[in-house]
Write a protein that holds these residues in place. Structure first.
Motif, PDB file in Angstrom:
ATOM      1  N   SER A  73       4.283  38.356 -35.882  1.00 53.20           N
ATOM      2  CA  SER A  73       4.563  36.949 -36.169  1.00 53.20           C
ATOM      3  C   SER A  73       5.860  36.853 -36.948  1.00 53.20           C
ATOM      4  O   SER A  73       6.071  37.594 -37.917  1.00 53.20           O
ATOM      5  CB  SER A  73       3.430  36.314 -36.976  1.00 53.20           C
ATOM      6  N   THR A  74       6.742  35.968 -36.510  1.00 54.75           N
ATOM      7  CA  THR A  74       7.966  35.651 -37.249  1.00 54.75           C
ATOM      8  C   THR A  74       8.097  34.131 -37.301  1.00 54.75           C
ATOM      9  O   THR A  74       7.634  33.428 -36.401  1.00 54.75           O
ATOM     10  CB  THR A  74       9.209  36.249 -36.557  1.00 54.75           C
ATOM     11  N   ASP A  75       8.705  33.639 -38.359  1.00 52.82           N
ATOM     12  CA  ASP A  75       8.844  32.186 -38.542  1.00 52.82           C
ATOM     13  C   ASP A  75       7.496  31.478 -38.426  1.00 52.82           C
ATOM     14  O   ASP A  75       7.375  30.403 -37.835  1.00 52.82           O
ATOM     15  CB  ASP A  75       9.824  31.604 -37.525  1.00 52.82           C
ATOM     16  N   ASN A  76       6.446  32.146 -38.949  1.00 61.78           N
ATOM     17  CA  ASN A  76       5.105  31.561 -39.035  1.00 61.78           C
ATOM     18  C   ASN A  76       4.454  31.301 -37.675  1.00 61.78           C
ATOM     19  O   ASN A  76       3.591  30.433 -37.551  1.00 61.78           O
ATOM     20  CB  ASN A  76       5.128  30.269 -39.852  1.00 61.78           C
ATOM     21  N   ARG A  77       4.868  32.016 -36.647  1.00 56.57           N
ATOM     22  CA  ARG A  77       4.191  31.911 -35.353  1.00 56.57           C
ATOM     23  C   ARG A  77       4.229  33.260 -34.658  1.00 56.57           C
ATOM     24  O   ARG A  77       5.116  34.093 -34.915  1.00 56.57           O
ATOM     25  CB  ARG A  77       4.825  30.845 -34.468  1.00 56.57           C
ATOM     26  N   ILE A  78       3.265  33.480 -33.776  1.00 52.21           N
ATOM     27  CA  ILE A  78       3.208  34.746 -33.042  1.00 52.21           C
ATOM     28  C   ILE A  78       4.391  34.813 -32.078  1.00 52.21           C
ATOM     29  O   ILE A  78       4.619  33.899 -31.276  1.00 52.21           O
ATOM     30  CB  ILE A  78       1.877  34.872 -32.283  1.00 52.21           C
ATOM     31  N   SER A  79       5.142  35.892 -32.171  1.00 53.34           N
ATOM     32  CA  SER A  79       6.349  36.028 -31.357  1.00 53.34           C
ATOM     33  C   SER A  79       6.258  37.150 -30.336  1.00 53.34           C
ATOM     34  O   SER A  79       7.010  37.152 -29.351  1.00 53.34           O
ATOM     35  CB  SER A  79       7.565  36.267 -32.252  1.00 53.34           C
TER      36      SER A  79
END
Length: 356
Positions: free
Chosen positions: A58-64
């Motif tokens: 997760s990056t920027d508060n979302r699963i990437s």
């Protein structure tokens, strides 16, 4: 783990959050980026003491990003979810994700390990390479290696006659001659769904035992993969019979316009009939007649016969991620450098020999 870039967690395949599940493709679109395939591999191609999981970044508060991985009994990640049956095992990314940042986050997570192996990746895939660049920025040493060659043939819009016309002359004449005889002396059967599936599986197993093939490392995999793919409408199981007895078998799957050859075998006692050649021709003829096939994919390895049926080769690669501050990482780095030295030495010797 939490770091400056994001988080990485390991989750078993049956507990993936919905947001992570959405990163994977439908098996009809991309078999090796589908949860169907990884559930099959996890259930039937895992070594004792290991289990399938998924690394979720997760990056920027979302699963990437999500990557199928193999964990040991203590839940420690050992490798990607590799198996002798995968054609590919790269990560899948969320639309618009910062892929390099995902790589940095994943690399920071891997720092706890001495070394981790990832393989079955495409060498020509920009997102995968961007991800590895991010891993490299994390401080982990990235040690690449060639894994296997993958032979394939673009066939979109081509008939079987078109396809055969560009094959080597020796193969064209053999196919035409053998097919004329085969249509009189043999019977071709194609299994695509549950109808006749058990008989097809039984005949496949019988021929595999009579062939030159070594025993499968995971004996339950092929049958269960066939069943799952048949239920999804992706199975293409070809069987060739002579005197009502099976003499050759081929296990193909169709996904996203790709016809993928997974397994093949023939009864060596029927070698005079060239059953392998006949069945390959009949399967390709059937697949191209079916329509929608853009590519024939002959799977893993550089077997010489594949170069008769296909004209293109792409490289599949792997990486060892090594922590230079842990003993296992130091060993992996040393082995990689020794391997590079040996290859360079062999090249120098060959150059000198050719110059003499």
């Amino acid at each position: 783990m939490v770091d400056a870039h994001g988080t990485t967690e390991l989750v078993t395949l049956d507990r993936l959050p919905p947001e992570a599940q959405l990163l994977f493709s439908a098996p009809q679109d991309n078999l090796f980026a589908s949860l169907l395939w990884w559930h099959i591999v996890g259930a039937y191609a895992a070594s004792a003491g290991e289990h399938a999981a998924c690394a979720i970044v997760s990056t920027d508060n979302r699963i990437s990003m999500a990557l199928p991985v193999c964990c040991d009994a203590k839940g420690r990640m050992r490798s990607s979810l590799s198996s002798p049956y995968n054609f590919l095992c790269p990560p899948v990314f969320a639309p618009g994700a910062d892929i390099v940042a995902s790589g940095r986050t994943f690399g920071a997570f891997c720092y706890r390990y001495g070394s981790v192996r990832f393989d079955e990746w495409p060498a020509d895939d920009p997102p995968s390479m961007a991800f590895i660049a991010g891993v490299d920025e994390s401080g982990m040493s990235v040690l690449p290696f060639d894994h296997f060659g993958n032979w394939y043939e673009p066939v979109e819009g081509r008939s079987f006659d078109d396809y055969l016309a560009v094959r080597p002359g020796s193969l064209r004449s053999t196919v035409r001659r053998k097919l004329r005889a085969a249509r009189q002396n043999t019977h071709f059967k194609l299994v695509t769904g549950d109808a006749d599936l058990q008989d097809g599986i039984d005949d496949f197993a019988a021929i595999y035992q009579k062939s030159w093939k070594q025993a499968e490392p995971f004996p339950e995999f092929t049958e269960n993969a066939m069943r799952a793919l048949a239920s999804a409408g992706l199975l293409r199981l070809g069987l060739l019979y002579a005197d009502e007895k099976p003499i050759a078998v081929q296990f193909w799957a169709v996904s996203g316009g790709h016809a993928q050859l997974h397994k093949l075998a023939h009864d060596e006692r029927a070698a005079a009939l060239s059953p392998g050649t006949i069945l390959t021709a009949l399967m390709i003829e059937s697949l191209l007649r079916e329509g929608g096939i853009k590519e024939l994919d002959f799977g893993r390895g550089d077997d010489p016969y594949k170069q008769l049926w296909t004209s293109h080769r792409r490289q599949r690669i792997g990486f060892i991620l090594a922590n230079r501050y842990r003993p296992a990482g130091i060993l992996a780095i040393g082995q990689a450098r020794l391997g590079s030295f040996k290859r360079a030495l062999r090249g120098a010797i060959q150059t000198q020999t050719e110059a003499i």
